[in-house]
Design an enzyme around this catalytic site. Sequence first.
Site, short mmCIF file in Angstrom:
data_model
loop_
_atom_site.label_atom_id
_atom_site.label_comp_id
_atom_site.label_asym_id
_atom_site.label_seq_id
_atom_site.Cartn_x
_atom_site.Cartn_y
_atom_site.Cartn_z
CG ASP A 35 7.05 -2.75 0.43
OD1 ASP A 35 7.73 -3.24 -0.50
OD2 ASP A 35 5.80 -2.77 0.44
CB ILE A 36 3.29 1.16 0.21
CG1 ILE A 36 2.17 2.10 0.59
CG2 ILE A 36 2.82 0.08 -0.76
CD1 ILE A 36 1.70 2.98 -0.54
CG ASN A 94 10.86 -10.51 -6.25
OD1 ASN A 94 11.34 -11.57 -5.86
ND2 ASN A 94 10.01 -9.81 -5.52
CD GLU A 102 3.77 -7.07 -6.95
OE1 GLU A 102 3.64 -5.92 -6.45
OE2 GLU A 102 3.39 -8.10 -6.39
CB VAL A 103 7.91 -1.81 -9.02
CG1 VAL A 103 8.32 -0.40 -9.43
CG2 VAL A 103 6.65 -1.77 -8.17
CG HIS A 107 12.45 -3.01 -6.08
ND1 HIS A 107 12.00 -3.01 -7.39
CD2 HIS A 107 11.69 -3.94 -5.43
CE1 HIS A 107 11.04 -3.90 -7.53
NE2 HIS A 107 10.83 -4.50 -6.35
CG HIS A 109 11.86 -6.58 -1.60
ND1 HIS A 109 10.57 -6.18 -1.33
CD2 HIS A 109 11.92 -6.77 -2.94
CE1 HIS A 109 9.87 -6.16 -2.47
NE2 HIS A 109 10.67 -6.51 -3.45
P1 AMP Z 1 8.37 -6.46 -6.46
O1 AMP Z 1 7.24 -7.45 -6.54
O2 AMP Z 1 9.68 -7.07 -6.06
O3 AMP Z 1 8.47 -5.63 -7.72
O4 AMP Z 1 8.04 -5.49 -5.25
C1 AMP Z 1 7.39 -4.27 -5.37
C2 AMP Z 1 7.20 -3.73 -3.98
O5 AMP Z 1 6.90 -2.34 -4.09
C3 AMP Z 1 6.05 -4.38 -3.20
O6 AMP Z 1 6.56 -4.93 -1.98
C4 AMP Z 1 5.08 -3.20 -2.94
O7 AMP Z 1 4.46 -3.29 -1.69
C5 AMP Z 1 6.02 -2.01 -3.05
N1 AMP Z 1 5.39 -0.74 -3.42
C6 AMP Z 1 4.53 -0.52 -4.44
N2 AMP Z 1 4.19 0.78 -4.48
C7 AMP Z 1 4.85 1.39 -3.47
C8 AMP Z 1 4.92 2.73 -2.98
N3 AMP Z 1 4.22 3.73 -3.55
N4 AMP Z 1 5.69 3.00 -1.90
C9 AMP Z 1 6.39 2.01 -1.31
N5 AMP Z 1 6.39 0.72 -1.73
C10 AMP Z 1 5.62 0.41 -2.78
#
Ligand code: AMP
Length: 122
Positions: A35-36, A94, A102-103, A107, A109
């Site tokens: 994770d970034i 999530n 968010e994405v 995924h 975690h």
């Molecule tokens: P979620 O809120 O469960 O969708 O989590 C999205 C996760 O993606 C967050 O923990 C971010 O820090 C992570 N994230 C967003 N962009 C990147 C990226 N380019 N590389 C790695 N992790 C990312």
Amino acid sequence: MTYSYDPQNIFARILRGEIPNKTVLETVHTLAFHDINPAAPVHVLVIPKGPYVTFDHFAAEASEEEIVDFHRACAQIFQMVGVAPGGGFRAITNSGADGMQEVPHYHLHILGGRVMGPLVVR
Ligand code: AMP
């Protein structure tokens, strides 16, 4: 129920090689990377390569081969990052608005390396 996948989401772009990632493991159907913005000493994201929006989407529509590959990849990752067997970890996904996803690419975690605290804010 139909799911709408946004091919411009950031993990789709990572899968196409448009954005770099710190890969932990890549298999036929699965990619895992750091994770970034890590929330724990170990914070790995595991994603299927297929276009699945959420856990529920993946669970409902992914092939058995994809589902097995994803979870066997997780088993390797737990050992590679040293959380299991060992101190343990928390695995979170999530999903959707209430899950505060968010994405919009499924995924998992994997968080560990410290005591993770209570499950959720009440
Ligand atoms: P979620 O809120 O469960 O969708 O989590 C999205 C996760 O993606 C967050 O923990 C971010 O820090 C992570 N994230 C967003 N962009 C990147 C990226 N380019 N590389 C790695 N992790 C990312």
